[in-house]
Write a protein that holds these residues in place. Structure first.
Motif, short mmCIF file in Angstrom:
data_model
loop_
_atom_site.label_atom_id
_atom_site.label_comp_id
_atom_site.label_asym_id
_atom_site.label_seq_id
_atom_site.Cartn_x
_atom_site.Cartn_y
_atom_site.Cartn_z
N GLU A 22 -27.21 29.95 21.21
CA GLU A 22 -27.18 28.52 20.97
C GLU A 22 -26.14 27.94 21.89
OE1 GLU A 22 -25.71 25.67 17.50
OE2 GLU A 22 -27.63 26.63 17.06
N ALA A 23 -26.55 27.01 22.73
CA ALA A 23 -25.64 26.38 23.67
C ALA A 23 -24.90 25.25 22.96
CB ALA A 23 -26.41 25.85 24.86
N LEU A 24 -23.67 25.00 23.38
CA LEU A 24 -22.86 23.92 22.82
C LEU A 24 -22.73 22.82 23.88
CD1 LEU A 24 -21.29 23.11 20.29
CD2 LEU A 24 -19.26 24.12 21.32
N TYR A 25 -22.94 21.58 23.46
CA TYR A 25 -22.91 20.44 24.36
C TYR A 25 -21.99 19.36 23.81
CZ TYR A 25 -27.10 22.36 26.56
OH TYR A 25 -28.00 23.17 27.21
N GLN A 26 -21.41 18.59 24.72
CA GLN A 26 -20.72 17.37 24.32
C GLN A 26 -21.69 16.22 24.55
OE1 GLN A 26 -16.71 16.68 25.56
NE2 GLN A 26 -16.83 14.48 25.13
N VAL A 27 -22.02 15.54 23.47
CA VAL A 27 -22.97 14.43 23.50
C VAL A 27 -22.17 13.13 23.50
CG1 VAL A 27 -24.78 13.25 22.20
CG2 VAL A 27 -24.66 15.75 22.20
N ILE A 56 -21.94 14.58 11.35
CA ILE A 56 -21.12 15.12 12.44
C ILE A 56 -19.79 15.54 11.85
CG2 ILE A 56 -19.96 14.61 14.63
CD1 ILE A 56 -22.17 12.46 15.08
N PRO A 57 -19.44 16.82 11.92
CA PRO A 57 -18.15 17.26 11.36
C PRO A 57 -16.98 16.58 12.09
CG PRO A 57 -19.55 19.15 11.89
CD PRO A 57 -20.20 17.94 12.48
N ALA A 58 -15.95 16.24 11.35
CA ALA A 58 -14.78 15.55 11.94
C ALA A 58 -14.20 16.33 13.11
CB ALA A 58 -13.72 15.32 10.87
N GLU A 61 -16.00 15.61 16.48
CA GLU A 61 -15.93 14.30 17.12
C GLU A 61 -15.00 14.36 18.33
OE1 GLU A 61 -15.02 11.22 14.32
OE2 GLU A 61 -16.66 11.80 13.00
N ARG A 62 -15.36 13.64 19.38
CA ARG A 62 -14.60 13.61 20.62
C ARG A 62 -14.34 12.17 21.03
NH1 ARG A 62 -13.73 17.93 19.13
NH2 ARG A 62 -14.11 19.90 20.15
N THR A 63 -13.36 11.98 21.88
CA THR A 63 -13.08 10.66 22.42
C THR A 63 -14.09 10.35 23.52
OG1 THR A 63 -10.72 10.97 21.97
CG2 THR A 63 -11.32 9.23 23.54
N PRO A 64 -14.79 9.22 23.42
CA PRO A 64 -15.76 8.87 24.45
C PRO A 64 -15.07 8.65 25.80
CG PRO A 64 -16.09 7.53 22.49
CD PRO A 64 -14.80 8.27 22.31
N VAL A 65 -15.76 9.03 26.88
CA VAL A 65 -15.20 8.88 28.22
C VAL A 65 -15.94 7.85 29.06
CG1 VAL A 65 -14.23 11.21 28.28
CG2 VAL A 65 -16.55 10.82 29.13
N LEU A 66 -17.09 7.38 28.61
CA LEU A 66 -17.86 6.41 29.38
C LEU A 66 -17.40 4.98 29.12
CD1 LEU A 66 -21.43 7.97 28.98
CD2 LEU A 66 -19.95 8.02 31.00
N SER A 86 -18.99 10.00 20.65
CA SER A 86 -19.07 11.28 21.35
C SER A 86 -18.76 12.39 20.36
CB SER A 86 -18.08 11.29 22.52
OG SER A 86 -18.19 12.49 23.23
N TRP A 87 -19.49 13.51 20.47
CA TRP A 87 -19.30 14.63 19.56
C TRP A 87 -19.84 15.91 20.20
CZ3 TRP A 87 -22.96 10.83 18.78
CH2 TRP A 87 -24.30 11.23 18.75
N LEU A 88 -19.51 17.03 19.59
CA LEU A 88 -20.05 18.33 20.00
C LEU A 88 -21.27 18.63 19.14
CD1 LEU A 88 -16.81 20.50 20.32
CD2 LEU A 88 -18.04 19.26 22.11
N GLN A 89 -22.31 19.17 19.80
CA GLN A 89 -23.53 19.51 19.08
C GLN A 89 -24.16 20.73 19.72
OE1 GLN A 89 -26.08 16.19 18.31
NE2 GLN A 89 -27.77 17.43 17.56
#
Length: 175
Positions: A22-27, A56-58, A61-66, A86-89
Motif C-alpha cells: 500500500e503506497a502512502l501519499y500526501q493529498v 482523517i486521523p489528526a 493532517e498536514r499543512t497545505p503548501v499550495l 492536506s493529509w496523508l492517505q
C-alpha cells in the motif's frame, strides 16, 4: 530441483510486493466555486453522505503548501475557495476512503463535506465526491452542490477537476 525452483522463487518475490503493498501519499485538495451562481443538485446531500469512509486521523493532517495557488484563485479572479486541506492517505488495491469536512456542523452536515478514495492498481485512481451545502435560517440543510469525479491521476501533478459551478485542484504526492 533447486535450479528449477530458483526462477519461480525470484518471480514470486518480484510479483508479491506489488500485489500487497500500500503506497502512502500526501493529498492536497482545494475546492472552489467558479461562478457566482451555484448549480444545485436535484437533491441535498444524503444523511449518510460519508458511508463507510473513515475520518482523517489528526496525526495524518498536514499543512497545505499550495497557498500561492489559493492566493491566485482568490486574487480578483472571481473564485471563492471553499476548502483547502492536506493529509496523508494510503492507496492500495482495495478502497479505503477518507471523509473530509470544513466549517461548523449543522443538521448533521458541514458547509463542505466529502469523501476521497485512492486506489493503486496499474495506475493511481481517484474517486472524489464532495458537497457544498447551503443551510436555511433555522440551520437545516436547504440545498447542495455536488462534485463527483472518478479519474486517473499522475502522482505529483496538480490536477484540475471541473464542474459547472465548482472546481477542485488536487495534488497527490508519493511519500
Amino acid at each position: 530441483m533447486l535450479r528449477l525452483l530458483r526462477p519461480l522463487l525470484v518471480s514470486l518475490l518480484l510479483i508479491a510486493p506489488a500485489a500487497f503493498a500500500e503506497a502512502l501519499y500526501q493529498v492536497e485538495l482545494i475546492v472552489f466555486r467558479q461562478a457566482e451562481k451555484a448549480v444545485h443538485a436535484s437533491q441535498p446531500a444524503p444523511e449518510d453522505w460519508a458511508g463507510q469512509a473513515g475520518a482523517i486521523p489528526a496525526q495524518s493532517e498536514r499543512t497545505p503548501v499550495l497557498t500561492d495557488t489559493v492566493a491566485k484563485l482568490e486574487g480578483g479572479q472571481g473564485y471563492q475557495v471553499l476548502l483547502h486541506k492536506s493529509w496523508l492517505q494510503g492507496a492500495g488495491s482495495s478502497p479505503a476512503p477518507l471523509r473530509f469536512v470544513t466549517g461548523k456542523e449543522s443538521d448533521g452536515h458541514f458547509p463542505v463535506e466529502g469523501v476521497l478514495d485512492l486506489t493503486q492498481g496499474r495506475q493511481l485512481e481517484l474517486s472524489l465526491q464532495a458537497w457544498v451545502n447551503q443551510f436555511n435560517g433555522d440551520g437545516f440543510l436547504a440545498s447542495s452542490e455536488r462534485l463527483q469525479i472518478k479519474r486517473r491521476l499522475i502522482p505529483g501533478q496538480l490536477t484540475y477537476l471541473d464542474h459547472p459551478s465548482l472546481g477542485a485542484l488536487i495534488r497527490v504526492n508519493p511519500l
